[in-house]
Scaffold this motif. Sequence first.
Motif, PDB file in Angstrom:
ATOM      1  N   SER A 115       0.824  -1.214   0.000  1.00  0.00           N
ATOM      2  CA  SER A 115       0.000   0.000   0.000  1.00  0.00           C
ATOM      3  C   SER A 115       0.850   1.253   0.000  1.00  0.00           C
ATOM      4  CB  SER A 115      -0.936   0.001   1.214  1.00  0.00           C
ATOM      5  OG  SER A 115      -0.180  -0.075   2.422  1.00  0.00           O
ATOM      6  N   GLY A 116       2.150   1.087  -0.222  1.00  0.00           N
ATOM      7  CA  GLY A 116       3.034   2.243  -0.282  1.00  0.00           C
ATOM      8  C   GLY A 116       4.236   2.074   0.627  1.00  0.00           C
ATOM      9  N   MET A 117       5.031   3.122   0.699  1.00  0.00           N
ATOM     10  CA  MET A 117       6.249   3.097   1.502  1.00  0.00           C
ATOM     11  C   MET A 117       5.943   3.468   2.945  1.00  0.00           C
ATOM     12  SD  MET A 117       8.763   4.993  -1.253  1.00  0.00           S
ATOM     13  CE  MET A 117       7.658   6.415  -1.351  1.00  0.00           C
ATOM     14  N   PHE A 118       6.873   3.154   3.817  1.00  0.00           N
ATOM     15  CA  PHE A 118       6.749   3.508   5.226  1.00  0.00           C
ATOM     16  C   PHE A 118       6.552   5.011   5.391  1.00  0.00           C
ATOM     17  CE2 PHE A 118       8.564   4.642   9.372  1.00  0.00           C
ATOM     18  CZ  PHE A 118       7.916   3.741  10.203  1.00  0.00           C
ATOM     19  N   GLY A 119       7.237   5.775   4.568  1.00  0.00           N
ATOM     20  CA  GLY A 119       7.154   7.230   4.599  1.00  0.00           C
ATOM     21  C   GLY A 119       8.050   7.796   3.525  1.00  0.00           C
ATOM     22  N   ASP A 120       8.365   9.083   3.622  1.00  0.00           N
ATOM     23  CA  ASP A 120       9.310   9.662   2.667  1.00  0.00           C
ATOM     24  C   ASP A 120      10.190  10.673   3.378  1.00  0.00           C
ATOM     25  OD1 ASP A 120       8.492  12.645   1.745  1.00  0.00           O
ATOM     26  OD2 ASP A 120       6.696  11.501   2.229  1.00  0.00           O
ATOM     27  N   GLU A 121      11.390  10.814   2.861  1.00  0.00           N
ATOM     28  CA  GLU A 121      12.405  11.626   3.512  1.00  0.00           C
ATOM     29  C   GLU A 121      11.996  13.085   3.650  1.00  0.00           C
ATOM     30  OE1 GLU A 121      15.753  11.035   1.001  1.00  0.00           O
ATOM     31  OE2 GLU A 121      15.952   8.892   1.470  1.00  0.00           O
ATOM     32  N   ARG A 122      11.373  13.631   2.624  1.00  0.00           N
ATOM     33  CA  ARG A 122      11.116  15.075   2.622  1.00  0.00           C
ATOM     34  C   ARG A 122      10.040  15.480   3.618  1.00  0.00           C
ATOM     35  NH1 ARG A 122      13.605  17.682  -2.397  1.00  0.00           N
ATOM     36  NH2 ARG A 122      14.882  15.975  -3.172  1.00  0.00           N
ATOM     37  N   SER A 123       8.961  14.707   3.698  1.00  0.00           N
ATOM     38  CA  SER A 123       7.939  15.049   4.687  1.00  0.00           C
ATOM     39  C   SER A 123       8.449  14.778   6.104  1.00  0.00           C
ATOM     40  CB  SER A 123       6.647  14.273   4.419  1.00  0.00           C
ATOM     41  OG  SER A 123       6.823  12.887   4.625  1.00  0.00           O
ATOM     42  N   ALA A 124       9.361  13.816   6.235  1.00  0.00           N
ATOM     43  CA  ALA A 124       9.957  13.551   7.542  1.00  0.00           C
ATOM     44  C   ALA A 124      10.755  14.758   8.018  1.00  0.00           C
ATOM     45  CB  ALA A 124      10.848  12.313   7.468  1.00  0.00           C
ATOM     46  N   VAL A 125      11.629  15.276   7.143  1.00  0.00           N
ATOM     47  CA  VAL A 125      12.440  16.448   7.507  1.00  0.00           C
ATOM     48  C   VAL A 125      11.572  17.680   7.706  1.00  0.00           C
ATOM     49  CG1 VAL A 125      14.218  18.039   6.657  1.00  0.00           C
ATOM     50  CG2 VAL A 125      14.542  15.567   6.421  1.00  0.00           C
ATOM     51  N   ALA A 219      21.949  -1.088   6.046  1.00  0.00           N
ATOM     52  CA  ALA A 219      22.739   0.133   5.844  1.00  0.00           C
ATOM     53  C   ALA A 219      22.040   1.243   5.060  1.00  0.00           C
ATOM     54  CB  ALA A 219      24.096  -0.178   5.200  1.00  0.00           C
ATOM     55  N   ASP A 220      20.808   1.024   4.586  1.00  0.00           N
ATOM     56  CA  ASP A 220      20.109   2.094   3.863  1.00  0.00           C
ATOM     57  C   ASP A 220      18.616   2.057   4.193  1.00  0.00           C
ATOM     58  OD1 ASP A 220      19.849   4.273   2.168  1.00  0.00           O
ATOM     59  OD2 ASP A 220      19.602   3.046   0.372  1.00  0.00           O
ATOM     60  N   LEU A 221      18.313   1.968   5.481  1.00  0.00           N
ATOM     61  CA  LEU A 221      16.927   1.787   5.910  1.00  0.00           C
ATOM     62  C   LEU A 221      16.166   3.115   5.981  1.00  0.00           C
ATOM     63  CD1 LEU A 221      16.795  -1.202   8.303  1.00  0.00           C
ATOM     64  CD2 LEU A 221      14.899  -0.392   6.933  1.00  0.00           C
ATOM     65  N   THR A 222      16.118   3.800   4.856  1.00  0.00           N
ATOM     66  CA  THR A 222      15.338   5.028   4.756  1.00  0.00           C
ATOM     67  C   THR A 222      13.852   4.674   4.679  1.00  0.00           C
ATOM     68  OG1 THR A 222      15.445   5.021   2.348  1.00  0.00           O
ATOM     69  CG2 THR A 222      17.232   6.162   3.526  1.00  0.00           C
ATOM     70  N   PRO A 223      12.952   5.638   4.873  1.00  0.00           N
ATOM     71  CA  PRO A 223      11.519   5.334   4.815  1.00  0.00           C
ATOM     72  C   PRO A 223      11.072   4.761   3.480  1.00  0.00           C
ATOM     73  CG  PRO A 223      11.885   7.571   5.637  1.00  0.00           C
ATOM     74  CD  PRO A 223      13.210   7.042   5.239  1.00  0.00           C
ATOM     75  N   GLU A 224      11.775   5.120   2.405  1.00  0.00           N
ATOM     76  CA  GLU A 224      11.424   4.631   1.074  1.00  0.00           C
ATOM     77  C   GLU A 224      11.805   3.165   0.852  1.00  0.00           C
ATOM     78  OE1 GLU A 224      12.829   7.510   1.676  1.00  0.00           O
ATOM     79  OE2 GLU A 224      11.806   9.112   0.569  1.00  0.00           O
ATOM     80  N   ASN A 225      12.640   2.613   1.730  1.00  0.00           N
ATOM     81  CA  ASN A 225      13.099   1.234   1.562  1.00  0.00           C
ATOM     82  C   ASN A 225      12.368   0.255   2.477  1.00  0.00           C
ATOM     83  OD1 ASN A 225      14.868   1.705  -0.533  1.00  0.00           O
ATOM     84  ND2 ASN A 225      16.608   2.106   0.807  1.00  0.00           N
ATOM     85  N   VAL A 226      11.215   0.690   2.958  1.00  0.00           N
ATOM     86  CA  VAL A 226      10.345  -0.178   3.756  1.00  0.00           C
ATOM     87  C   VAL A 226       8.943  -0.074   3.169  1.00  0.00           C
ATOM     88  CG1 VAL A 226       9.415  -0.692   6.042  1.00  0.00           C
ATOM     89  CG2 VAL A 226      11.739   0.230   5.817  1.00  0.00           C
ATOM     90  N   LEU A 227       8.363  -1.216   2.822  1.00  0.00           N
ATOM     91  CA  LEU A 227       7.028  -1.245   2.234  1.00  0.00           C
ATOM     92  C   LEU A 227       5.992  -1.639   3.278  1.00  0.00           C
ATOM     93  CD1 LEU A 227       7.682  -3.055  -1.184  1.00  0.00           C
ATOM     94  CD2 LEU A 227       7.616  -0.586  -0.726  1.00  0.00           C
ATOM     95  N   ARG A 228       4.796  -1.073   3.128  1.00  0.00           N
ATOM     96  CA  ARG A 228       3.660  -1.461   3.969  1.00  0.00           C
ATOM     97  C   ARG A 228       2.848  -2.508   3.207  1.00  0.00           C
ATOM     98  NH1 ARG A 228       2.586   2.292   8.080  1.00  0.00           N
ATOM     99  NH2 ARG A 228       3.785   4.234   7.948  1.00  0.00           N
ATOM    100  N   THR A 229       2.583  -3.628   3.839  1.00  0.00           N
ATOM    101  CA  THR A 229       1.785  -4.680   3.206  1.00  0.00           C
ATOM    102  C   THR A 229       0.692  -5.130   4.168  1.00  0.00           C
ATOM    103  OG1 THR A 229       2.913  -6.683   3.998  1.00  0.00           O
ATOM    104  CG2 THR A 229       3.963  -5.473   2.179  1.00  0.00           C
ATOM    105  N   ASP A 249      21.607   0.811  11.403  1.00  0.00           N
ATOM    106  CA  ASP A 249      20.295   0.613  10.794  1.00  0.00           C
ATOM    107  C   ASP A 249      19.223   1.395  11.551  1.00  0.00           C
ATOM    108  OD1 ASP A 249      20.969  -0.951   8.615  1.00  0.00           O
ATOM    109  OD2 ASP A 249      20.548  -2.855   9.593  1.00  0.00           O
ATOM    110  N   LEU A 250      19.294   1.414  12.878  1.00  0.00           N
ATOM    111  CA  LEU A 250      18.322   2.188  13.651  1.00  0.00           C
ATOM    112  C   LEU A 250      18.503   3.677  13.395  1.00  0.00           C
ATOM    113  CD1 LEU A 250      18.624  -0.611  15.310  1.00  0.00           C
ATOM    114  CD2 LEU A 250      17.469   0.659  17.119  1.00  0.00           C
ATOM    115  N   ALA A 251      19.763   4.110  13.291  1.00  0.00           N
ATOM    116  CA  ALA A 251      20.036   5.523  13.025  1.00  0.00           C
ATOM    117  C   ALA A 251      19.478   5.940  11.668  1.00  0.00           C
ATOM    118  CB  ALA A 251      21.541   5.785  13.089  1.00  0.00           C
ATOM    119  N   THR A 252      19.622   5.084  10.662  1.00  0.00           N
ATOM    120  CA  THR A 252      19.103   5.406   9.337  1.00  0.00           C
ATOM    121  C   THR A 252      17.587   5.500   9.358  1.00  0.00           C
ATOM    122  OG1 THR A 252      20.973   4.208   8.373  1.00  0.00           O
ATOM    123  CG2 THR A 252      19.157   4.760   6.898  1.00  0.00           C
ATOM    124  N   ALA A 253      16.940   4.594  10.089  1.00  0.00           N
ATOM    125  CA  ALA A 253      15.479   4.605  10.181  1.00  0.00           C
ATOM    126  C   ALA A 253      14.969   5.890  10.827  1.00  0.00           C
ATOM    127  CB  ALA A 253      14.995   3.394  10.974  1.00  0.00           C
TER     128      ALA A 253
END
Length: 333
Positions: A115-125, A219-229, A249-253
């Motif tokens: 149903s989409g990504m966990f989130g996105d970097e720009r709205s997070a910032v 090592a690249d666990l940005t919001p875009e690299n997690v999918l909601r299912t 990984d926690l820091a990247t998230a």
Amino acid sequence: MPAVTLEIAESLARAALSEWGFDDSAPLVLLKNRENFVYRLDADGLAYVVRVHRQGYHSDAELACELDFVRALHAEGVSVPEFIPAPDGSGFVVVGDARTGGRHQVDLQRLIPNSGMFGDERSAVAGTADLDPADFRRLGRLLGELHAATERSGYTMAVPRDDWDLEGLIGSEPAWGDPLRLAELAGEDRALVARAIERVRARLDAYGTPAHRFGPIHADLTPENVLRTETGLVIIDFDDFAAGWHLFDLATALYFFTPHPRAAEYRCALFTGYESVRPLDAADHDVFPAVLLARGLTYLGWSADRRGEPTAEWHAGTVLPHVVRLARRLLDD
């Protein structure tokens, strides 16, 4: 050799289809164009993802190592993609010639309905992301499961990759470039960040690399690299997987959410979820601000080497002040 345009990338993807026995005229839909070109393929009543890798980013041996790692996680029940082996048993195929910019690696995986990504970097910032802390608890638990599965499986790196250790993060030649080369980082801010880098080095050196703290990570666990299912969160895109601190990984998230008004809630929830699987100790919590800053510094180095690209300009103009604040906090601690 020609630049890899959308037209060339699609031709490379289609050339790979026949290697798996698909009709090279099957429908392809571009899903993502960042480091790699990622397409949806619909064939024989099933849906797949075709990934055309950025040329030269990883050697064949390094890419094979990545896919082996994901397969090991999948076998342990971690929510990650399922790759389809090529007919010869390898994890990917190589296509391309001089006309298409040379050889390119292409892999195939099953499409993950989402149903989409966990989130996105720009709205997070920007602080406008409307996420519930429960999302971060679930993500933290999944990260704990990933790291626990890595230890349980006994997985070891088959070939060297660019590790996220002291040298890879803040050494003389960091894996993603030198953050101090970013032109916008100047004057007192630059001097402050330089001092903070030395503080990061001292803390991470003291923290050490025992197996319960350091090993293969995403090592690249940005919001875009997690999918909601429907069945939960799924981690994708292991392009930058290598050995590193689990906390990375926690820091990247969390990194892009550090300016968010609910950042403290999100951090607490992420750690709560993680520790429900893998308890942490006082040293882990104490070193985390240094790891978080190290993550931010990698993006500055990445941006310094990619000037003109929209994401690099966004980091240099919008995200940089938040990295300086993280550096100041670490020095004031």
